[in-house]
Design a protein around this motif. Structure first.
Motif, PDB file in Angstrom:
ATOM      1  N   PHE A  14      -4.504  -1.420   6.220  1.00 18.61           N
ATOM      2  CA  PHE A  14      -4.087  -1.022   4.886  1.00 18.61           C
ATOM      3  C   PHE A  14      -4.150   0.493   4.714  1.00 18.61           C
ATOM      4  CE2 PHE A  14      -5.725  -5.313   4.384  1.00 18.61           C
ATOM      5  CZ  PHE A  14      -4.764  -5.920   3.583  1.00 18.61           C
ATOM      6  N   THR A  19      -2.151   2.041  -2.456  1.00 21.52           N
ATOM      7  CA  THR A  19      -2.139   0.673  -1.941  1.00 21.52           C
ATOM      8  C   THR A  19      -3.372  -0.102  -2.396  1.00 21.52           C
ATOM      9  OG1 THR A  19      -0.883   1.372   0.017  1.00 21.52           O
ATOM     10  CG2 THR A  19      -2.055  -0.736   0.165  1.00 21.52           C
ATOM     11  N   ILE A  20      -4.544   0.477  -2.185  1.00 19.19           N
ATOM     12  CA  ILE A  20      -5.801  -0.131  -2.631  1.00 19.19           C
ATOM     13  C   ILE A  20      -6.216   0.436  -3.994  1.00 19.19           C
ATOM     14  CG2 ILE A  20      -8.245  -0.464  -2.103  1.00 19.19           C
ATOM     15  CD1 ILE A  20      -6.399  -2.014  -0.249  1.00 19.19           C
ATOM     16  N   ALA A  30      -6.479  -5.856  -5.426  1.00 22.29           N
ATOM     17  CA  ALA A  30      -7.001  -5.263  -4.189  1.00 22.29           C
ATOM     18  C   ALA A  30      -8.307  -5.919  -3.760  1.00 22.29           C
ATOM     19  CB  ALA A  30      -7.176  -3.759  -4.357  1.00 22.29           C
ATOM     20  N   CYS A  33      -7.681  -9.447  -2.539  1.00 24.79           N
ATOM     21  CA  CYS A  33      -6.986  -9.486  -1.258  1.00 24.79           C
ATOM     22  C   CYS A  33      -7.937  -9.235  -0.096  1.00 24.79           C
ATOM     23  CB  CYS A  33      -5.855  -8.456  -1.248  1.00 24.79           C
ATOM     24  SG  CYS A  33      -4.945  -8.385   0.308  1.00 24.79           S
ATOM     25  N   THR A 215       0.061  -2.693   5.844  1.00 21.79           N
ATOM     26  CA  THR A 215       0.485  -2.729   4.444  1.00 21.79           C
ATOM     27  C   THR A 215       0.285  -1.360   3.813  1.00 21.79           C
ATOM     28  OG1 THR A 215      -0.109  -5.062   4.236  1.00 21.79           O
ATOM     29  CG2 THR A 215       0.157  -3.825   2.197  1.00 21.79           C
ATOM     30  N   ASP A 217       2.310   1.760   0.793  1.00 19.51           N
ATOM     31  CA  ASP A 217       3.237   1.978  -0.319  1.00 19.51           C
ATOM     32  C   ASP A 217       4.340   2.972   0.007  1.00 19.51           C
ATOM     33  OD1 ASP A 217       1.134   4.084  -0.415  1.00 19.51           O
ATOM     34  OD2 ASP A 217       2.285   4.774  -2.153  1.00 19.51           O
ATOM     35  N   VAL A 236       4.087  -2.426  -0.608  1.00 18.50           N
ATOM     36  CA  VAL A 236       3.613  -2.784  -1.940  1.00 18.50           C
ATOM     37  C   VAL A 236       4.111  -1.756  -2.953  1.00 18.50           C
ATOM     38  CG1 VAL A 236       1.384  -1.599  -1.622  1.00 18.50           C
ATOM     39  CG2 VAL A 236       1.581  -3.473  -3.274  1.00 18.50           C
ATOM     40  N   ARG A 257       2.233  -6.716  -5.868  1.00 20.13           N
ATOM     41  CA  ARG A 257       0.837  -6.325  -5.846  1.00 20.13           C
ATOM     42  C   ARG A 257       0.228  -6.837  -4.537  1.00 20.13           C
ATOM     43  NH1 ARG A 257      -2.235  -8.872 -10.780  1.00 20.13           N
ATOM     44  NH2 ARG A 257      -3.864  -9.440  -9.290  1.00 20.13           N
ATOM     45  N   ILE A 258      -0.864  -6.219  -4.125  1.00 17.88           N
ATOM     46  CA  ILE A 258      -1.332  -6.420  -2.770  1.00 17.88           C
ATOM     47  C   ILE A 258      -1.834  -7.835  -2.502  1.00 17.88           C
ATOM     48  CG2 ILE A 258      -3.686  -5.645  -3.174  1.00 17.88           C
ATOM     49  CD1 ILE A 258      -3.495  -4.144  -0.503  1.00 17.88           C
ATOM     50  N   ASP A 259      -2.364  -8.529  -3.524  1.00 18.57           N
ATOM     51  CA  ASP A 259      -2.842  -9.875  -3.257  1.00 18.57           C
ATOM     52  C   ASP A 259      -1.724 -10.888  -3.112  1.00 18.57           C
ATOM     53  OD1 ASP A 259      -2.317  -9.632  -5.960  1.00 18.57           O
ATOM     54  OD2 ASP A 259      -3.975 -10.916  -6.599  1.00 18.57           O
TER      55      ASP A 259
END
Length: 264
Positions: A14, A19-20, A30, A33, A215, A217, A236, A257-259
Motif C-alpha cells: 500500500f 491511500t491510507i 483503511a 482493510c 494499491t 492513489d 483508490v 475506498r480502500i476496504d
C-alpha cells in the motif's frame, strides 16, 4: 469477519499518503482493510515516496491512527536513497536538498554532507519545505560551475496531497528548478515508479510478483510501478486520481475506498 476479496493475494502493498490517510486524517475503510487482511494471515507492507519522515515516524503515526505497524513493514525513499548511494557511490560527498530525516540517515550511513560546491559529488533533490535560493545556488555551483556533481532525486511526485483537495509542491518541483538553471538532468529517481522501492519493500519476502497486489492513489507512480513489473494494481479514488482520469488499462482494479478490496 473480513470478507473474501475478488482475488486473494499473498502480499498486499500500500501507498500511504492519499491511500491510507490524508494529512492526519485516516481515510474511510483503511483500518478495516488492513485489519481484515492481517486477520486472514496476509502480508501487508507500506511504500511511501515521502522522505520527510523515517519509517519509525510513519510506524508511530499509523499506530496512533489505530493501525499498529512495526517500522520494518514500511519502506520510504530515505532507505532506497541510502541503499542506492551505498551500492553505486560509496564514499561520495553529498548535498541533500532535504529535510532532517533523510540528512540524518545519510550521516548515519557514513556519508559526508557538504555545502561546499567544490567538494560535492552528488546533489540530492528531495521534498524539502525549507528549500531556499541559497540551496539552489549551491546545487547550481556544484553541477554547472564545477561540473563535478551528478543530480539524483528521492521521488518524482509533483505535489503532496492534503485534506480538502489542497496540497504542496513536492520533489519534482525542486528537481525541475535545478534542471532548469543547470541544464543537468536527473540521473536516478529512488521512489515509485522506480522498482527500487518495490524491491526494497519486498526484501525478505518469498512471494512471487504475480501473488502481490499494489494499491495506491496515483497512476503515474503507484500504478505504473506495479504494471511495469507485472504486478496487479488497485487504484483508490481517495487521493490524486479521479475515475474520469483512468484510461482503459488492463490490470487495474478501481476502488472508491480502500476496504473495497475486501468486497466480492
Amino acid at each position: 469477519m473480513p470478507r473474501k476479496s475478488r482475488k486473494v493475494y499473498d502480499a498486499y502493498l500500500f501507498d500511504l499518503d492519499g491511500t491510507i490517510y490524508l494529512g492526519d486524517q485516516l481515510l474511510p475503510g483503511a483500518r478495516q482493510c488492513i485489519s481484515g487482511l492481517r486477520q486472514i494471515g496476509k502480508v501487508v507492507r507500506f511504500l511511501s515516496n515521502n522522505p520527510t519522515k523515517s519509517p519509525a515516524q510513519y510506524a508511530e503515526k499509523l499506530t496512533r491512527m489505530g493501525i499498529p505497524t512495526p517500522a520494518e513493514e514500511i519502506t520510504t525513499t530515505i532507505g532506497t536513497t541510502v541503499w542506492w548511494l551505498k551500492s553505486n557511490h560509496p564514499g561520495a560527498t553529498v548535498f541533500p536538498i532535504a529535510e532532517e530525516p533523510l540528512c540524518a540517515a545519510l550521516r548515519d550511513a557514513g556519508f559526508r554532507l557538504s555545502e561546499d560546491p567544490s567538494q560535492i559529488d552528488i546533489v540530492i533533490a528531495s521534498y524539502d519545505r525549507g528549500f531556499t535560493y541559497q540551496k539552489l545556488q549551491i546545487a547550481f555551483d556544484a553541477l554547472w560551475f564545477h561540473k563535478r556533481a551528478i543530480l539524483i532525486q528521492t521521488n518524482s511526485d509533483t505535489y503532496c496531497p492534503f485534506p480538502g483537495g489542497r496540497g504542496e509542491p513536492d520533489c519534482a518541483a525542486i528537481t525541475a528548478a535545478i534542471e532548469a538553471c543547470t541544464q543537468v538532468m536527473c540521473q536516478a529517481s529512488m521512489g515509485k515508479p522506480s522498482a527500487l522501492i518495490l524491491r526494497a519493500g519486498m526484501a525478505g519476502l518469498d512471494v512471487p510478483i504475480h501473488h502481490c497486489l499494489m494499491t495506491g492513489d496515483r497512476l503515474a507512480t503507484d500504478i505504473k510501478m506495479a504494471l511495469d513489473v507485472g504486478m496487479d494494481a488497485a487504484l483508490v479514488f481517495t487521493g490524486e486520481t479521479r475515475r474520469e482520469d483512468v484510461p482503459p488499462l488492463a490490470g487495474i482494479r478501481c476502488l472508491d475506498r480502500i476496504d473495497d478490496l475486501l468486497v466480492d
